[in-house]
Design an enzyme around this catalytic site. Structure first.
Site, PDB file in Angstrom:
ATOM      1  N   LYS A   1      13.706  -2.538 -25.922  1.00 28.68           N
ATOM      2  CA  LYS A   1      12.665  -3.036 -25.011  1.00 28.68           C
ATOM      3  C   LYS A   1      13.050  -2.792 -23.556  1.00 28.68           C
ATOM      4  O   LYS A   1      12.246  -2.293 -22.768  1.00 28.68           O
ATOM      5  CB  LYS A   1      12.442  -4.534 -25.283  1.00 28.68           C
ATOM      6  CG  LYS A   1      11.375  -5.182 -24.425  1.00 28.68           C
ATOM      7  CD  LYS A   1      10.755  -6.379 -25.124  1.00 28.68           C
ATOM      8  CE  LYS A   1      11.590  -7.636 -24.994  1.00 28.68           C
ATOM      9  NZ  LYS A   1      11.540  -8.217 -23.644  1.00 28.68           N
TER      10      LYS A   1
ATOM     11  N   SER B   1      21.818 -11.784 -13.887  1.00 29.52           N
ATOM     12  CA  SER B   1      20.502 -11.347 -14.363  1.00 29.52           C
ATOM     13  C   SER B   1      20.282  -9.865 -14.082  1.00 29.52           C
ATOM     14  O   SER B   1      20.253  -9.432 -12.928  1.00 29.52           O
ATOM     15  CB  SER B   1      19.401 -12.170 -13.684  1.00 29.52           C
ATOM     16  OG  SER B   1      18.157 -11.520 -13.859  1.00 29.52           O
TER      17      SER B   1
ATOM     18  N   ASP C   1      19.954 -12.728 -25.388  1.00 25.48           N
ATOM     19  CA  ASP C   1      18.736 -12.752 -26.205  1.00 25.48           C
ATOM     20  C   ASP C   1      19.040 -12.982 -27.692  1.00 25.48           C
ATOM     21  O   ASP C   1      18.126 -13.212 -28.488  1.00 25.48           O
ATOM     22  CB  ASP C   1      17.957 -11.436 -26.044  1.00 25.48           C
ATOM     23  CG  ASP C   1      17.394 -11.291 -24.629  1.00 25.48           C
ATOM     24  OD1 ASP C   1      17.254 -12.311 -23.931  1.00 25.48           O
ATOM     25  OD2 ASP C   1      17.111 -10.144 -24.225  1.00 25.48           O
TER      26      ASP C   1
ATOM     27  N   LYS D   1      13.855 -18.836 -20.472  1.00 24.79           N
ATOM     28  CA  LYS D   1      13.364 -17.647 -21.190  1.00 24.79           C
ATOM     29  C   LYS D   1      11.907 -17.899 -21.618  1.00 24.79           C
ATOM     30  O   LYS D   1      11.276 -18.816 -21.112  1.00 24.79           O
ATOM     31  CB  LYS D   1      14.275 -17.358 -22.391  1.00 24.79           C
ATOM     32  CG  LYS D   1      15.696 -16.958 -21.974  1.00 24.79           C
ATOM     33  CD  LYS D   1      15.707 -15.635 -21.260  1.00 24.79           C
ATOM     34  CE  LYS D   1      17.089 -15.245 -20.793  1.00 24.79           C
ATOM     35  NZ  LYS D   1      17.079 -14.061 -19.936  1.00 24.79           N
TER      36      LYS D   1
HETATM   37  C1  S3P Z   1      16.367  -8.051 -19.480  1.00 26.75           C
HETATM   38  C2  S3P Z   1      17.325  -8.881 -18.960  1.00 26.75           C
HETATM   39  C3  S3P Z   1      17.600 -10.224 -19.492  1.00 26.75           C
HETATM   40  C4  S3P Z   1      17.054 -10.385 -20.906  1.00 26.75           C
HETATM   41  C5  S3P Z   1      15.642  -9.895 -21.005  1.00 26.75           C
HETATM   42  C6  S3P Z   1      15.573  -8.422 -20.667  1.00 26.75           C
HETATM   43  C7  S3P Z   1      16.140  -6.739 -18.844  1.00 26.75           C
HETATM   44  O1  S3P Z   1      16.968 -11.183 -18.682  1.00 26.75           O
HETATM   45  O2  S3P Z   1      17.141 -11.730 -21.301  1.00 26.75           O
HETATM   46  O3  S3P Z   1      15.142 -10.077 -22.317  1.00 26.75           O
HETATM   47  O4  S3P Z   1      15.476  -5.870 -19.463  1.00 26.75           O
HETATM   48  O5  S3P Z   1      16.632  -6.534 -17.732  1.00 26.75           O
HETATM   49  P1  S3P Z   1      17.681 -11.786 -17.345  1.00 26.75           P
HETATM   50  O6  S3P Z   1      17.749 -10.716 -16.336  1.00 26.75           O
HETATM   51  O7  S3P Z   1      16.776 -12.908 -16.935  1.00 26.75           O
HETATM   52  O8  S3P Z   1      19.018 -12.258 -17.782  1.00 26.75           O
END
Ligand code: S3P
Length: 427
Positions: free
Chosen positions: A21, A168, A316, A343
């Site tokens: 994703k 993040s 996740d 989340k």
């Molecule tokens: C993601 C980063 C993560 C993850 C999310 C996808 C991304 O979130 O939990 O499902 O694609 O950069 P955070 O940046 O809030 O940790």
């Protein structure tokens, strides 16, 4: 809609899981601002990534969706058009936060929002650094918190040096996207490493992003150039089958072509520490990302402690790791995981609430949960809370629990794994 799942004595066979994703989102976004056509093979046709596509179509980017690939006709760094409508990211935090960075440096005004879950998730974490860069970004303020909808008036940006207060990748990537439109270099200090798909893919498209220990340095370039992208299977989706095969007696599976970027493989490290029988083979690098096959056999697990720097590498996967822990011998402590509260649902509360329905011995803590494993859990009627990862994690608990279970509001799996329940039937 609900889904009935019965106890399975074992799962076996070879499988592939849908595309990653995080990588699928980035391929569309970076392809849109690169010059030329970007063909994305193995794109995840989930609702979140389709939201990213619709936002870019709204900004004048032509995108074709075929059965096996997506082609983005990029217009270059300065080729986006002012959207006529409010950009709608649906349920997708990644679209919301990364686009906020990208929109900050455009020469037009835009508005961006999403569903009720998105409107309750914190956006100050992206607005704060972007404003330091010069962005004119306004949201729904409540105290020091900011929520969607956001209004973003494109403005000249300057590079900054910013230390990430929360680990993040979405915030890091928003700043990196804004840095492409900034004067001077941008430095991001990342005390705890997070997924680095943006750095890898942006460089693949010709950006100038380097890393010195904790510091990521981005220097603006004239243009990005389109590249063909191959998206590996999503380890976050593979995790449901890795845990299912581990806890269902008699199981043996191989999941082929999964992304095993070390910033994402915490789930494998932890399960191995718990005694899981997992091996990796056929490792290769595709478009700068590590890809491999993952072989899993049933094994007995023991409790563990999960906390500290490993958390962002499995954030996740914590719901499904909690399921594994509920079947392990002894105590598992999950800590340093406050981020779970913001989340798609408050995943500390939703995991604890749903696993209790199966009879698990699990308690919420301020920054995680404590689980005392049991030999057996019993089937339950449980609720997804409209959170795809909760629905799929509870489906895994249902496979291993005695008797039958029901997952209510199952359709949220469309976000990241639309065929999930077909896979469960087939296995
Ligand atoms: C993601 C980063 C993560 C993850 C999310 C996808 C991304 O979130 O939990 O499902 O694609 O950069 P955070 O940046 O809030 O940790």
């Amino acid at each position: 809609m609900e889904k009935k799942i019965s106890h399975k004595s074992g799962i076996s066979g070879n499988l592939t899981v849908p595309g990653d994703k995080s990588i699928s989102h980035r391929a569309v976004m970076f392809g849109a601002i690169a010059k030329g056509d970007t063909k994305i093979n193995g794109f995840l046709n989930g609702a979140d990534c389709l939201s990213t596509i619709s936002c870019f179509r709204e900004m004048g980017i032509e995108i074709e969706i075929d059965s096996n690939s997506v082609t983005v006709h990029g217009n270059g760094l300065h080729g986006l058009k002012a959207p006529q409508n409010i950009l709608d990211v649906g349920n997708s935090g990644t679209t919301m936060r990364l686009l906020s960075g990208l929109l900050s440096g455009q020469n037009f005004t835009s508005q961006i929002t999403g569903d009720s879950s998105i409107q309750s998730r914190p956006m100050d974490r992206v607005c704060t650094p972007l404003k330091q860069m010069g962005a004119k970004i306004y949201g729904n303020a409540s105290g020091c918190k900011v929520f969607a909808p956001l209004k973003i008036c494109g403005a000249p940006l300057n590079g900054i040096c910013y230390t990430l207060p929360v680990a993040s990748a979405q915030v890091k990537s928003a700043i990196l996207l804004a840095s492409l439109y900034s004067k001077g270099k941008t430095e991001i200090i990342e005390p705890i490493p997070t997924r680095d798909h943006s750095e890898i893919m942006l460089n693949h498209f010709g950006a100038d992003i380097s890393r010195e220990h904790e510091k990521i340095i981005s220097r603006p370039v004239e243009e990005l150039h389109s590249r063909e992208i191959y998206v590996p299977g999503d380890i976050s989706s593979a995790a449901y089958f890795i845990v299912a095969a581990t806890i269902c007696k008699g199981s043996e599976i191989t999941i082929k072509n999964v992304g095993v970027n070390p910033t994402r493989t915490g789930v494998i490290t932890v399960l191995k520490n718990m005694g899981a029988n997992i091996s990796i083979s056929n490792e290769k690098t595709v478009c700068g990302e590590y890809v491999a096959d993952i072989h899993v056999k049933h094994s007995k697990l023991r409790g563990t402690t999960i906390g500290g720097k490993i958390i962002p590498t499995l954030i996740d996967e914590i719901p499904v790791l909690a399921v594994a822990a509920a079947f392990a011998k002894g105590k598992t402590i999950i800590k340093d995981a406050r981020e779970l509260k913001v989340k798609e649902s408050n995943r500390i509360k939703t995991v604890v609430c749903e696993l209790k329905k199966f009879g698990a011995n699990i308690e919420e803590t301020d920054d995680g949960m404590v689980i005392i494993g049991k030999e057996n859990l019993s089937g339950a009627r449980c609720e997804s809370h409209n959170d795809h990862r909760i629905a799929m994690s509870m489906a895994v608990a249902a496979l291993a629990a005695e008797g039958a279970s029901i997952i209510e509001n199952k359709e949220c799996v469309d976000i990241s794994f639309p065929e999930f329940f077909d896979y469960i039937e087939r296995l």
